[in-house]
Write a protein that holds these residues in place. Structure first.
Motif, mmCIF file in Angstrom:
data_model
loop_
_atom_site.group_PDB
_atom_site.id
_atom_site.type_symbol
_atom_site.label_atom_id
_atom_site.label_comp_id
_atom_site.label_asym_id
_atom_site.label_seq_id
_atom_site.Cartn_x
_atom_site.Cartn_y
_atom_site.Cartn_z
ATOM 1 N N GLY A 60 0.817 -1.208 0.000
ATOM 2 C CA GLY A 60 0.000 0.000 0.000
ATOM 3 C C GLY A 60 0.852 1.259 0.000
ATOM 4 O O GLY A 60 0.565 2.216 -0.722
ATOM 5 N N ASP A 61 1.912 1.248 0.806
ATOM 6 C CA ASP A 61 2.806 2.407 0.862
ATOM 7 C C ASP A 61 3.554 2.596 -0.453
ATOM 8 O O ASP A 61 3.764 3.728 -0.901
ATOM 9 N N ILE A 62 3.947 1.509 -1.081
ATOM 10 C CA ILE A 62 4.644 1.590 -2.369
ATOM 11 C C ILE A 62 3.721 2.181 -3.437
ATOM 12 O O ILE A 62 4.110 3.078 -4.185
ATOM 13 N N VAL A 63 2.484 1.707 -3.473
ATOM 14 C CA VAL A 63 1.519 2.177 -4.478
ATOM 15 C C VAL A 63 1.196 3.655 -4.268
ATOM 16 O O VAL A 63 1.205 4.440 -5.223
ATOM 17 N N THR A 64 0.904 4.052 -3.035
ATOM 18 C CA THR A 64 0.536 5.450 -2.790
ATOM 19 C C THR A 64 1.720 6.389 -3.009
ATOM 20 O O THR A 64 1.530 7.519 -3.453
ATOM 21 N N THR A 65 2.933 5.922 -2.730
ATOM 22 C CA THR A 65 4.123 6.734 -3.016
ATOM 23 C C THR A 65 4.280 6.930 -4.519
ATOM 24 O O THR A 65 4.575 8.035 -4.988
ATOM 25 N N ALA A 66 4.067 5.875 -5.290
ATOM 26 C CA ALA A 66 4.176 5.974 -6.750
ATOM 27 C C ALA A 66 3.115 6.921 -7.316
ATOM 28 O O ALA A 66 3.410 7.731 -8.202
ATOM 29 N N LEU A 67 1.903 6.839 -6.807
ATOM 30 C CA LEU A 67 0.842 7.733 -7.275
ATOM 31 C C LEU A 67 1.149 9.189 -6.907
ATOM 32 O O LEU A 67 0.905 10.105 -7.694
ATOM 33 N N GLY A 68 1.689 9.401 -5.719
ATOM 34 C CA GLY A 68 2.096 10.747 -5.318
ATOM 35 C C GLY A 68 3.253 11.259 -6.157
ATOM 36 O O GLY A 68 3.339 12.455 -6.464
ATOM 37 N N ALA A 69 4.144 10.350 -6.558
ATOM 38 C CA ALA A 69 5.284 10.736 -7.401
ATOM 39 C C ALA A 69 4.812 11.226 -8.772
ATOM 40 O O ALA A 69 5.460 12.074 -9.390
ATOM 41 N N TYR A 70 3.669 10.725 -9.232
ATOM 42 C CA TYR A 70 3.110 11.219 -10.499
ATOM 43 C C TYR A 70 2.860 12.728 -10.418
ATOM 44 O O TYR A 70 3.118 13.464 -11.375
ATOM 45 N N PRO A 102 2.700 0.841 11.550
ATOM 46 C CA PRO A 102 1.406 0.144 11.574
ATOM 47 C C PRO A 102 0.362 0.845 12.445
ATOM 48 O O PRO A 102 0.678 1.363 13.512
ATOM 49 N N LEU A 103 -0.854 0.898 11.972
ATOM 50 C CA LEU A 103 -2.045 1.461 12.619
ATOM 51 C C LEU A 103 -1.925 2.948 12.959
ATOM 52 O O LEU A 103 -2.689 3.745 12.458
ATOM 53 N N VAL A 104 -0.996 3.321 13.818
ATOM 54 C CA VAL A 104 -0.826 4.734 14.181
ATOM 55 C C VAL A 104 -0.474 5.542 12.939
ATOM 56 O O VAL A 104 -1.003 6.633 12.725
ATOM 57 N N GLY A 105 0.387 4.982 12.111
ATOM 58 C CA GLY A 105 0.777 5.654 10.877
ATOM 59 C C GLY A 105 -0.377 5.809 9.909
ATOM 60 O O GLY A 105 -0.489 6.822 9.223
ATOM 61 N N ASP A 106 -1.253 4.833 9.862
ATOM 62 C CA ASP A 106 -2.415 4.914 8.979
ATOM 63 C C ASP A 106 -3.361 6.023 9.430
ATOM 64 O O ASP A 106 -3.926 6.733 8.598
ATOM 65 N N ALA A 107 -3.533 6.170 10.732
ATOM 66 C CA ALA A 107 -4.382 7.247 11.250
ATOM 67 C C ALA A 107 -3.741 8.609 10.985
ATOM 68 O O ALA A 107 -4.411 9.556 10.569
ATOM 69 N N ALA A 108 -2.431 8.714 11.205
ATOM 70 C CA ALA A 108 -1.732 9.979 10.967
ATOM 71 C C ALA A 108 -1.690 10.311 9.481
ATOM 72 O O ALA A 108 -1.697 11.487 9.099
ATOM 73 N N ASP A 109 -1.661 9.289 8.653
ATOM 74 C CA ASP A 109 -1.626 9.485 7.200
ATOM 75 C C ASP A 109 -2.871 10.227 6.712
ATOM 76 O O ASP A 109 -2.817 10.972 5.736
ATOM 77 N N VAL A 110 -3.994 10.041 7.394
ATOM 78 C CA VAL A 110 -5.233 10.732 7.036
ATOM 79 C C VAL A 110 -5.087 12.237 7.289
ATOM 80 O O VAL A 110 -5.646 13.052 6.565
ATOM 81 N N LEU A 111 -4.315 12.588 8.295
ATOM 82 C CA LEU A 111 -4.159 14.002 8.661
ATOM 83 C C LEU A 111 -3.050 14.700 7.878
ATOM 84 O O LEU A 111 -3.151 15.893 7.611
ATOM 85 N N PHE A 112 -1.984 14.003 7.520
ATOM 86 C CA PHE A 112 -0.898 14.585 6.728
ATOM 87 C C PHE A 112 -1.147 14.230 5.269
ATOM 88 O O PHE A 112 -0.831 13.144 4.815
ATOM 89 N N ARG A 113 -1.735 15.137 4.552
ATOM 90 C CA ARG A 113 -2.136 14.898 3.165
ATOM 91 C C ARG A 113 -1.089 15.483 2.220
ATOM 92 O O ARG A 113 -1.193 16.627 1.794
ATOM 93 N N SER A 114 -0.105 14.674 1.888
ATOM 94 C CA SER A 114 1.001 15.146 1.053
ATOM 95 C C SER A 114 0.544 15.569 -0.337
ATOM 96 O O SER A 114 1.045 16.551 -0.889
ATOM 97 N N ASN A 115 -0.423 14.864 -0.896
ATOM 98 C CA ASN A 115 -0.884 15.195 -2.247
ATOM 99 C C ASN A 115 -1.624 16.527 -2.275
ATOM 100 O O ASN A 115 -1.498 17.297 -3.223
ATOM 101 N N THR A 116 -2.369 16.826 -1.228
ATOM 102 C CA THR A 116 -3.054 18.117 -1.124
ATOM 103 C C THR A 116 -2.022 19.225 -0.952
ATOM 104 O O THR A 116 -2.137 20.290 -1.571
ATOM 105 N N ARG A 117 -1.009 18.986 -0.143
ATOM 106 C CA ARG A 117 0.062 19.971 0.037
ATOM 107 C C ARG A 117 0.779 20.225 -1.287
ATOM 108 O O ARG A 117 1.082 21.366 -1.635
ATOM 109 N N ASN A 118 1.028 19.158 -2.022
ATOM 110 C CA ASN A 118 1.729 19.297 -3.301
ATOM 111 C C ASN A 118 0.864 20.005 -4.341
ATOM 112 O O ASN A 118 1.367 20.811 -5.125
#
Length: 138
Positions: A60-70, A102-118
């Motif tokens: 999941g992290d690999i896929v979302t990183t690749a999509l963000g890299a686009y 794991p888990l904590v990172g998934d919850a924090a990931d919802v709050l840190f929206r790198s794609n919106t920032r970009n």
């Protein structure tokens, strides 16, 4: 009006051109898909595929990183300076690092929206350097 020859994501017609406005529209569609394409049931809180796919360990992290890299690649094609591209890459790196926990990172990931920032970095650049590409939302 939707053009049947243009690719579509979630019912949004995407232009295929290499002009500033076409690239900008594709980046906005990708950000919407990744960060705010669904509402959490019972709330008005938006989430996207970044949060959902991120629940799958490692892959999941690999896929979302690749999509963000686009989005960063598209920003490069729009002519953003290298320092802005590095800042955008840093946003993705932080998002990936947070999501790897794991888990904590998934919850924090919802709050840190790198794609919106970009997307915000791209829009600010385009507003200054390509005002003709502005899309008037109505």
């Amino acid at each position: 009006m939707n053009n049947p020859d243009e690719p579509q994501i979630v019912g949004i017609s995407l232009p295929t051109g290499t002009d500033v406005q076409s690239i900008s529209q594709r980046v906005e569609a990708m950000e919407m898909l990744l960060e705010r394409s669904f509402k959490v049931p019972g709330t008005n809180f938006p989430i996207g595929l970044d949060s959902i796919i991120g629940l799958i360990p490692v892959l999941g992290d690999i896929v979302t990183t690749a999509l963000g890299a686009y989005i960063v690649w598209a920003a490069r094609n729009l002519g953003l300076p290298k320092w802005k591209l590095w800042r955008m890459a840093g946003n993705i790196a932080v998002d990936t690092a947070i999501g790897a926990v794991p888990l904590v990172g998934d919850a924090a990931d919802v709050l840190f929206r790198s794609n919106t920032r970009n997307l915000r970095i791209i829009k600010k650049h385009l507003d200054k350097h390509h005002p003709e590409a502005r899309i008037i939302e109505g």
